[in-house]
Design a protein around this motif. Sequence first.
Motif, mmCIF file in Angstrom:
data_model
loop_
_atom_site.group_PDB
_atom_site.id
_atom_site.type_symbol
_atom_site.label_atom_id
_atom_site.label_comp_id
_atom_site.label_asym_id
_atom_site.label_seq_id
_atom_site.Cartn_x
_atom_site.Cartn_y
_atom_site.Cartn_z
ATOM 1 N N MET A 159 39.099 41.556 22.208
ATOM 2 C CA MET A 159 37.504 42.273 22.159
ATOM 3 C C MET A 159 37.519 42.804 20.591
ATOM 4 S SD MET A 159 36.830 40.929 25.026
ATOM 5 C CE MET A 159 35.316 41.523 25.291
ATOM 6 N N ARG A 160 38.381 42.559 19.852
ATOM 7 C CA ARG A 160 38.362 43.284 18.472
ATOM 8 C C ARG A 160 36.793 43.187 17.851
ATOM 9 N NH1 ARG A 160 42.366 45.208 15.295
ATOM 10 N NH2 ARG A 160 43.769 44.543 16.603
ATOM 11 N N GLN A 161 36.258 41.895 18.178
ATOM 12 C CA GLN A 161 34.891 41.795 17.486
ATOM 13 C C GLN A 161 33.836 42.792 17.665
ATOM 14 O OE1 GLN A 161 36.158 39.941 19.926
ATOM 15 N NE2 GLN A 161 34.596 39.207 21.197
ATOM 16 N N PHE A 162 34.094 43.520 19.104
ATOM 17 C CA PHE A 162 33.161 44.754 19.413
ATOM 18 C C PHE A 162 33.443 45.958 18.564
ATOM 19 C CE2 PHE A 162 33.049 41.876 22.972
ATOM 20 C CZ PHE A 162 31.799 41.322 23.031
ATOM 21 N N LEU A 163 34.633 45.968 17.969
ATOM 22 C CA LEU A 163 34.919 47.500 17.332
ATOM 23 C C LEU A 163 33.856 47.376 16.088
ATOM 24 C CD1 LEU A 163 38.695 47.786 17.750
ATOM 25 C CD2 LEU A 163 37.099 49.122 18.865
ATOM 26 N N ALA A 164 33.825 48.603 15.576
ATOM 27 C CA ALA A 164 33.265 48.843 14.143
ATOM 28 C C ALA A 164 34.079 48.517 13.125
ATOM 29 C CB ALA A 164 32.830 50.204 14.139
ATOM 30 N N LYS A 165 33.860 47.952 12.003
ATOM 31 C CA LYS A 165 34.874 47.687 11.227
ATOM 32 C C LYS A 165 35.631 48.598 10.603
ATOM 33 C CE LYS A 165 31.781 44.241 8.974
ATOM 34 N NZ LYS A 165 31.074 43.812 7.884
ATOM 35 N N GLU A 166 35.375 49.909 10.742
ATOM 36 C CA GLU A 166 36.138 51.171 10.522
ATOM 37 C C GLU A 166 37.473 51.208 11.296
ATOM 38 O OE1 GLU A 166 37.611 54.832 8.768
ATOM 39 O OE2 GLU A 166 36.207 53.235 8.061
ATOM 40 N N TRP A 167 37.382 50.671 12.440
ATOM 41 C CA TRP A 167 38.654 50.641 13.460
ATOM 42 C C TRP A 167 39.211 49.225 13.852
ATOM 43 C CZ3 TRP A 167 39.685 55.384 13.523
ATOM 44 C CH2 TRP A 167 38.777 56.416 13.404
ATOM 45 N N GLN A 168 38.837 48.219 13.129
ATOM 46 C CA GLN A 168 39.332 46.768 13.383
ATOM 47 C C GLN A 168 40.555 46.721 12.944
ATOM 48 O OE1 GLN A 168 36.711 43.588 12.352
ATOM 49 N NE2 GLN A 168 35.115 44.507 14.007
ATOM 50 N N VAL A 169 41.002 47.562 11.861
ATOM 51 C CA VAL A 169 42.333 47.501 11.113
ATOM 52 C C VAL A 169 43.105 48.756 11.814
ATOM 53 C CG1 VAL A 169 43.848 47.512 9.025
ATOM 54 C CG2 VAL A 169 41.512 46.336 9.064
ATOM 55 N N GLU A 170 44.316 48.293 12.395
ATOM 56 C CA GLU A 170 45.183 49.519 12.942
ATOM 57 C C GLU A 170 45.959 50.088 11.906
ATOM 58 O OE1 GLU A 170 47.551 48.530 16.339
ATOM 59 O OE2 GLU A 170 45.736 47.389 17.507
ATOM 60 N N GLU A 171 45.706 51.478 11.868
ATOM 61 C CA GLU A 171 46.524 52.210 10.811
ATOM 62 C C GLU A 171 47.471 53.117 11.580
ATOM 63 O OE1 GLU A 171 44.171 54.005 8.040
ATOM 64 O OE2 GLU A 171 43.353 52.180 7.221
ATOM 65 N N SER A 172 48.724 53.052 11.358
ATOM 66 C CA SER A 172 49.599 54.099 11.830
ATOM 67 C C SER A 172 49.981 55.329 11.102
ATOM 68 C CB SER A 172 51.055 53.540 11.927
ATOM 69 O OG SER A 172 51.999 54.256 12.516
ATOM 70 N N ASN A 173 49.484 56.654 11.591
ATOM 71 C CA ASN A 173 49.708 57.799 10.917
ATOM 72 C C ASN A 173 50.845 58.569 11.531
ATOM 73 O OD1 ASN A 173 49.639 60.634 10.406
ATOM 74 N ND2 ASN A 173 47.446 60.849 10.414
ATOM 75 N N PRO A 174 51.870 58.571 10.850
ATOM 76 C CA PRO A 174 53.295 59.067 11.207
ATOM 77 C C PRO A 174 53.096 60.405 11.878
ATOM 78 C CG PRO A 174 53.570 58.337 8.699
ATOM 79 C CD PRO A 174 51.966 58.551 9.218
ATOM 80 N N LEU A 175 52.151 61.091 11.794
ATOM 81 C CA LEU A 175 52.191 62.319 12.442
ATOM 82 C C LEU A 175 51.582 62.284 13.903
ATOM 83 C CD1 LEU A 175 52.104 65.598 12.537
ATOM 84 C CD2 LEU A 175 49.865 65.590 11.487
ATOM 85 N N MET A 176 50.657 61.270 13.938
ATOM 86 C CA MET A 176 50.149 60.924 15.290
ATOM 87 C C MET A 176 50.826 60.048 16.217
ATOM 88 S SD MET A 176 47.522 62.933 14.797
ATOM 89 C CE MET A 176 46.612 63.753 13.528
ATOM 90 N N THR A 177 51.927 59.655 15.588
ATOM 91 C CA THR A 177 52.752 58.522 16.581
ATOM 92 C C THR A 177 54.063 59.162 16.961
ATOM 93 O OG1 THR A 177 53.529 57.567 14.518
ATOM 94 C CG2 THR A 177 51.790 56.482 15.401
#
Length: 388
Positions: free
Chosen positions: A1-19
């Motif tokens: 269902m990625r097409q429903f996401l805003a473009k800002e959030w369609q690419v997953e980014e991994s923040n080392p602090l948050m993982t």
Amino acid sequence: MRQFLAKEWQVEESNPLMTTTEKAKKYSDIINLSIGDPDLPVPAEILEKAAADVLAGYTKYSDPWGYADLRQAIVDFYKEDYGVDIAMENVFVTAAGCAAMSLVLEAVLEEGDEVLLFDPYFSAYDQQVRVPGGVPVCVPCFEFEDWQPSAQRAEQYLSKRTKAMILNTPNNPTGVCYSDKTLHELAEFSKKHDLLVIADDIYTSFVYGGAKFVPIMSLPGMAERTVTVNSFSKNYVMTGLRIGNIVAPGDICRAVKHINECVVYSAPSYSQRAALYALQKRHEYARQIVPEFEKRMAYGAKRIRAIPAFTLSPAAGGIYLFPGIKKTGLTSMEVCQRILDEAHVLMVPGSAFGDAGEGYLRIACTVGVDKMAEAFDRLEKMPLLQGK
């Protein structure tokens, strides 16, 4: 269902602090020195008094601005501790410091507005600036300058769209406390270029060795151009209660109120009562909490300096140590992964805090000296860190 996401959030980014939470599950004997969540309990008296208030009926929405007695306590705090006069209309209570920062940035930024971040910086700032359409612009700081921000260097990063800068002292991740010289130069810089200063003041009790914390809004001409973000998470080890506040010019506070009414309406009632009681006996609680972290910081620094692959500049505040690992020839992410896999100790790579953080690791002194000792004993057995 990625097409429903805003473009800002369609690419997953991994923040080392948050993982780090997921990484901490990898080994059963992990020693977690990553997230700044202190192990000390909230002082029992704070919880007991707040619980009594809940039983007495403090279970409804509060005034959207926050309970009046809590806001008055914040006004009193600034007057008594820093000699700063603020009015009730300058205080807004939020559900945590991170929420306060996000609300402020949404209130002041328009699409394309630029915000100066002194790099290394708390990793959330980047995304918090981007969400309302702002553009983070990183101004590097350096260990050989004791991690002090340079107003002169910041001049090189200005543009017609520069609107604000975020300051954080004592600093996460470096542990630096901004000197009087640095603060006055940054204040003059902000006035010269008509910039808003957003001061992330959440480690204010944690100063060591003669260092001191000075709120930049207390300097001449700064109250009208400073937004101060506060949190009760660190000074009172109240991380899970999610309570903070901002001190700002009235127009900004009113804008934040309108935005917040669409988010949570008002901060949690129980947490507000706890914050009130924390402020009322803040000096007593600081005497209970701060010496323990000073001891941990000193112990950690001693152990770091005994490991050949590490370097360390003095940290005068906060609850983090920021050792250099450039001698290993590896990236900070690679060193963190090796430490996790070989020593079962979890840290955060410096790259999580901006480009200037590459070549460093952040160690959170959020466990007792006995557990820190076990962690460093493991590190000392690693050939990589012994230069072998």
